[in-house]
Scaffold this active site. Sequence first.
Site, short mmCIF file in Angstrom:
data_model
loop_
_atom_site.label_atom_id
_atom_site.label_comp_id
_atom_site.label_asym_id
_atom_site.label_seq_id
_atom_site.Cartn_x
_atom_site.Cartn_y
_atom_site.Cartn_z
N ASN A 100 -10.06 0.05 0.26
CA ASN A 100 -9.03 0.74 0.88
C ASN A 100 -8.10 0.10 -0.06
O ASN A 100 -8.07 -1.37 -0.68
CB ASN A 100 -8.25 -0.01 1.60
N HIS A 123 -3.37 7.07 3.97
CA HIS A 123 -3.44 6.07 2.82
C HIS A 123 -4.58 5.32 3.07
O HIS A 123 -4.63 5.68 4.30
CB HIS A 123 -1.96 5.07 3.13
N CYS A 170 0.81 -1.13 0.01
CA CYS A 170 0.33 0.01 0.08
C CYS A 170 1.23 1.28 0.35
O CYS A 170 1.23 2.11 -0.47
CB CYS A 170 -1.06 0.44 0.98
O1 UT7 Z 1 -3.53 -1.27 3.98
C1 UT7 Z 1 -3.22 -1.92 4.91
C2 UT7 Z 1 -4.63 -3.22 5.18
N1 UT7 Z 1 -5.11 -3.30 6.24
C3 UT7 Z 1 -5.20 -2.14 7.68
O2 UT7 Z 1 -4.97 -1.58 7.33
C4 UT7 Z 1 -5.71 -2.68 8.66
C5 UT7 Z 1 -6.08 -2.37 10.11
N2 UT7 Z 1 -6.62 -2.53 10.92
C6 UT7 Z 1 -8.26 -2.60 10.77
O3 UT7 Z 1 -8.48 -1.59 10.08
C7 UT7 Z 1 -8.82 -2.61 12.03
O4 UT7 Z 1 -8.44 -3.61 13.28
C8 UT7 Z 1 -9.86 -4.02 11.31
C9 UT7 Z 1 -11.32 -2.73 11.02
C10 UT7 Z 1 -9.45 -4.43 10.84
C11 UT7 Z 1 -10.94 -3.95 12.59
O5 UT7 Z 1 -10.98 -3.25 13.20
P1 UT7 Z 1 -11.56 -3.41 15.01
O6 UT7 Z 1 -12.22 -2.42 15.67
O7 UT7 Z 1 -9.62 -3.30 15.58
O8 UT7 Z 1 -12.11 -4.97 15.14
P2 UT7 Z 1 -11.35 -6.16 15.99
O9 UT7 Z 1 -11.11 -6.70 15.30
O10 UT7 Z 1 -10.84 -5.85 17.37
O11 UT7 Z 1 -12.81 -6.76 15.96
C12 UT7 Z 1 -14.21 -6.38 17.91
C13 UT7 Z 1 -16.08 -6.96 16.21
C14 UT7 Z 1 -14.65 -8.91 16.45
O12 UT7 Z 1 -15.99 -9.65 17.70
P3 UT7 Z 1 -15.58 -10.21 19.04
O13 UT7 Z 1 -14.77 -11.15 19.20
O14 UT7 Z 1 -15.88 -8.66 19.70
O15 UT7 Z 1 -17.03 -10.59 19.09
C15 UT7 Z 1 -14.94 -9.34 15.74
O16 UT7 Z 1 -15.03 -10.78 15.37
O17 UT7 Z 1 -16.01 -7.27 15.73
C16 UT7 Z 1 -16.12 -8.65 15.05
N3 UT7 Z 1 -15.97 -8.88 13.54
C17 UT7 Z 1 -16.73 -8.08 12.30
N4 UT7 Z 1 -18.47 -7.41 13.04
C18 UT7 Z 1 -19.32 -7.50 11.81
C19 UT7 Z 1 -14.25 -8.38 12.76
N5 UT7 Z 1 -15.34 -8.12 11.00
C20 UT7 Z 1 -16.42 -7.73 11.15
C21 UT7 Z 1 -17.37 -6.93 9.94
N6 UT7 Z 1 -18.70 -7.21 10.59
N7 UT7 Z 1 -17.35 -7.09 9.31
#
Ligand code: UT7
Length: 316
Positions: free
Chosen positions: A273, A243, A108
């Site tokens: 993204n 980004h 990226c």
């Molecule tokens: O170009 C580089 C590419 N990558 C990035 O920039 C990613 C950087 N990271 C992020 O943007 C964030 O960490 C994410 C958007 C990927 C995730 O957000 P988060 O606030 O860190 O969520 P989390 O991983 O802590 O997940 C919270 C909850 C989980 O459920 P439990 O364990 O609390 O029950 C996940 O299973 O949200 C759940 N979850 C979802 N729920 C609904 C994860 N994805 C989804 C979804 N819809 N799409």
Amino acid sequence: MRIIGTGSAHPALTVTNQMLEKFLDTSDDWIRTRTGISQRQLISDEKLEDLAVNAAKRALENSGISAGDLDFIICSNVVNEYITPALSCIIQGRIGATCPCIDLNGACAGFIYSLDIAESYFSSKKDIKHILVVCAEEPTRMVDWSDRSTCVLFGDGAGAVVLGRGDNVKSIRLTTTSKQESLYQQRKLEHTPFITKEEADGPLVMKGHDVFKLAVSSSLRDIEGVIADGNITKHDVDHYLLHQANIRIIDTIRESLDQCSEKFPNNIEKYGNTSSASIPILLDEMNKGSKLKKGDKIVLSAFGAGFTTGACLLYW
Ligand code: UT7
């Protein structure tokens, strides 16, 4: 060097969060509040090379030069349908250029890496007058579409700039920290009768929390670095073009720099993204939307798999 033209291209298909709700255990509310994304444009019947060529042609048209005037083409790309030849070679033929070409995989952060290489070319080769940088990406072909934690984040697209000689790029900083486990995708190559090792194949693997933390800390370090190298302060910067990975990452960086939201334009809501294409697409929108004035101070900053990061200070 300076940017003399911008262009971008998107696939025709719009996929909204509501469309994802139909086959994934997710919700529009979760995606919008956690990422800032409402929809993304996805490749369906197009080829990535079509988007790359359209973005390149639009950047050339905006610059006023023709493809025959190009001295070098750099294409930033992570995956496309061809392993070889390089996508830049395909673009060269389709736009009618004749110059040397190379592809670069800086994930990226590939746009900033491309700018740095272009700047070095301008400095070291006095006969180089124009360089085309095209960032063309289809990350939606890398993810598992049953994995809600990754597939909702990405969109496909292409952004391009034409560079000419000038003194508008004031400073660039690049870093790479080898860190495969946070963000990677492996693929199996063709088998041979001599392969005895175990090989893996699969979709993109991402540790979201790790990437989030690395993104914020490295972007702040790079941004502060290019600002210091350019002998200005963070308050002198007119536009921070970051980004487009997650609006929460952008907001965290903005709050740490204590700047107003107007200085941090974003379009993640529409496109998700798009990997290295995200900054040149945003730059093109701002350029075509007459949001950039001559002399505006712009900071670009990106991070990606590797872990690669980079920032650039330029004057419009
Ligand atoms: O170009 C580089 C590419 N990558 C990035 O920039 C990613 C950087 N990271 C992020 O943007 C964030 O960490 C994410 C958007 C990927 C995730 O957000 P988060 O606030 O860190 O969520 P989390 O991983 O802590 O997940 C919270 C909850 C989980 O459920 P439990 O364990 O609390 O029950 C996940 O299973 O949200 C759940 N979850 C979802 N729920 C609904 C994860 N994805 C989804 C979804 N819809 N799409």
